[in-house]
Design a protein around this motif. Sequence first.
Motif, PDB file in Angstrom:
ATOM      1  N   TYR A   1     -38.403 -82.797  14.066  1.00  0.00           N
ATOM      2  CA  TYR A   1     -37.317 -83.686  13.675  1.00  0.00           C
ATOM      3  C   TYR A   1     -36.026 -83.181  14.301  1.00  0.00           C
ATOM      4  N   LEU A   2     -35.163 -84.121  14.638  1.00  0.00           N
ATOM      5  CA  LEU A   2     -33.842 -83.747  15.150  1.00  0.00           C
ATOM      6  C   LEU A   2     -32.809 -84.061  14.082  1.00  0.00           C
ATOM      7  N   ILE A   3     -31.960 -83.090  13.753  1.00  0.00           N
ATOM      8  CA  ILE A   3     -30.903 -83.344  12.785  1.00  0.00           C
ATOM      9  C   ILE A   3     -29.578 -83.370  13.541  1.00  0.00           C
ATOM     10  N   GLY A   4     -28.920 -84.529  13.512  1.00  0.00           N
ATOM     11  CA  GLY A   4     -27.667 -84.691  14.248  1.00  0.00           C
ATOM     12  C   GLY A   4     -27.903 -85.406  15.568  1.00  0.00           C
ATOM     13  N   ALA A   5     -27.643 -86.709  15.597  1.00  0.00           N
ATOM     14  CA  ALA A   5     -27.904 -87.497  16.808  1.00  0.00           C
ATOM     15  C   ALA A   5     -26.593 -87.834  17.512  1.00  0.00           C
TER      16      ALA A   5
ATOM     17  N   PHE B   1     -32.213 -87.650  12.348  1.00  0.00           N
ATOM     18  CA  PHE B   1     -31.487 -87.910  11.105  1.00  0.00           C
ATOM     19  C   PHE B   1     -30.011 -87.677  11.336  1.00  0.00           C
ATOM     20  N   ASP B   2     -29.184 -88.519  10.723  1.00  0.00           N
ATOM     21  CA  ASP B   2     -27.742 -88.380  10.897  1.00  0.00           C
ATOM     22  C   ASP B   2     -27.045 -88.919   9.640  1.00  0.00           C
TER      23      ASP B   2
ATOM     24  N   ALA C   1     -31.943 -96.568  17.372  1.00  0.00           N
ATOM     25  CA  ALA C   1     -32.931 -95.682  17.978  1.00  0.00           C
ATOM     26  C   ALA C   1     -32.442 -95.245  19.351  1.00  0.00           C
ATOM     27  N   VAL C   2     -32.916 -94.079  19.805  1.00  0.00           N
ATOM     28  CA  VAL C   2     -32.669 -93.642  21.185  1.00  0.00           C
ATOM     29  C   VAL C   2     -34.042 -93.558  21.837  1.00  0.00           C
ATOM     30  N   GLY C   3     -34.263 -94.355  22.878  1.00  0.00           N
ATOM     31  CA  GLY C   3     -35.614 -94.478  23.421  1.00  0.00           C
ATOM     32  C   GLY C   3     -36.484 -95.053  22.317  1.00  0.00           C
ATOM     33  N   ASN C   4     -37.583 -94.392  22.013  1.00  0.00           N
ATOM     34  CA  ASN C   4     -38.449 -94.864  20.924  1.00  0.00           C
ATOM     35  C   ASN C   4     -38.229 -94.082  19.641  1.00  0.00           C
ATOM     36  N   ILE C   5     -37.207 -93.224  19.636  1.00  0.00           N
ATOM     37  CA  ILE C   5     -37.026 -92.335  18.481  1.00  0.00           C
ATOM     38  C   ILE C   5     -36.032 -92.941  17.481  1.00  0.00           C
ATOM     39  N   PRO C   6     -36.506 -93.255  16.265  1.00  0.00           N
ATOM     40  CA  PRO C   6     -35.620 -93.873  15.275  1.00  0.00           C
ATOM     41  C   PRO C   6     -34.642 -92.863  14.667  1.00  0.00           C
ATOM     42  N   ILE C   7     -33.466 -93.351  14.286  1.00  0.00           N
ATOM     43  CA  ILE C   7     -32.474 -92.509  13.611  1.00  0.00           C
ATOM     44  C   ILE C   7     -32.375 -92.940  12.148  1.00  0.00           C
TER      45      ILE C   7
ATOM     46  N   ILE D   1     -34.850 -79.465  14.746  1.00  0.00           N
ATOM     47  CA  ILE D   1     -33.839 -79.090  15.731  1.00  0.00           C
ATOM     48  C   ILE D   1     -32.483 -79.411  15.123  1.00  0.00           C
ATOM     49  N   VAL D   2     -31.589 -78.429  15.066  1.00  0.00           N
ATOM     50  CA  VAL D   2     -30.289 -78.646  14.438  1.00  0.00           C
ATOM     51  C   VAL D   2     -29.205 -78.789  15.509  1.00  0.00           C
ATOM     52  N   ALA D   3     -28.628 -79.984  15.586  1.00  0.00           N
ATOM     53  CA  ALA D   3     -27.566 -80.263  16.565  1.00  0.00           C
ATOM     54  C   ALA D   3     -26.410 -80.986  15.874  1.00  0.00           C
TER      55      ALA D   3
END
Lengths: 223, 223
Positions: B94-98, B122-123, B132-138, B157-159
Amino acid sequence: MSDSERHINRAMLPEPTLRRLPWYLAYLKMLDSKHEEYVSSTQIAKRLNVDASQIAKDLSFLNIKGKTRIGYEVHPLTKALTEFLGFKHRHNAYLIGAGSLGSALMRDLGLMQFGLNIVAAFDINPEIIGSAVGNIPIYDLAEFPSRQRSSGVAIAIVAVPFESAQEVADTLVDSNIKAIWNFTPFRIKVPRNVVLQNTSIYSDLALMYNSMEANVNNKNNTK
Amino acid sequence: MSDSERHINRAMLPEPTLRRLPWYLAYLKMLDSKHEEYVSSTQIAKRLNVDASQIAKDLSFLNIKGKTRIGYEVHPLTKALTEFLGFKHRHNAYLIGAGSLGSALMRDLGLMQFGLNIVAAFDINPEIIGSAVGNIPIYDLAEFPSRQRSSGVAIAIVAVPFESAQEVADTLVDSNIKAIWNFTPFRIKVPRNVVLQNTSIYSDLALMYNSMEANVNNKNNTK
């Protein structure tokens, strides 16, 4: 203030110190945003898991000393660190390789906050040459030497497939680039007067996978 | 082959060795793409600027030995290294912070080649939640605990902006995340059983600026 005014010898700065300074800066910026006036090295130490004496030593390289019982002044220290780390000045850079990683770097406005300004990108793919990402134009890599000659840009970011990394680096050095930020996992060779900075996010990924695997193995062994 | 079949103890692997393995892999992949059959440690050493005995030692941790006078077989070694480094398996994350850096990571298809598959982001910004960015939902960060509970994803992943890094990390740990890849310059604290991997591209930038500045100062002093 310049380095000579501060009596700073950059070549003497240990790399571990340089790696810790941005941690202090991040913490200080947070305190500054909360309008905290002072911070002690003990407080920084506790928060960042670094020895208090180490923090005092690291900051002494910048000729910054805390006051007894009060500590460091947050705002001036934040400013001094930002300036010392080169984040305040604008460093123009070229990007070589506007593929997935490269165009990601072109979109990362975060770099701008740290003083890095990508002025143009270069690629060999005819489908993207002539286009742009944001406001950053993508040129033909073949044009690099002539464009670089008239621009005097000192920094090049290398985000090409690793097979071409050395060849690209040689072109950059021949065109008088002074510093290469290498995002490929390939170990580029450059002359001694050219600065080479490697960033291997995939190595970090391998380290993370390994620690996860070690944790799993460890659990299985203690069952 | 699994670690136990290879008799590998990952916790015993020195970090410098782990950092060098992806360099060898990049070079081997290049040789493999040229259909080279064998490579000697001397050849790798010369190309990568690493001591030949160090290379032999590093690879011996994987229980891989070269043959006298012939060296290592390129293709099997490439495969073994890819597998050992965890780049062959698919690790969901998972990505945190888009924001700028986060969405750059979502677009970097390069991560996929190294086994990292971002399944969702997640944001807290209402303007991008639901997109979404590409196929990745937010998704909304508030939904993280419930979504994570049913997914069993191990990596986050923390960004996020560094001010929120610790708070976000605490949420992740509470929701049973096993590994955090921290892209913020903030020193996050996690319990001992959680893997923490820091990637500070801005620290690398500071190192590069410093070396450039040291070069300039050096030139001025010798004038």
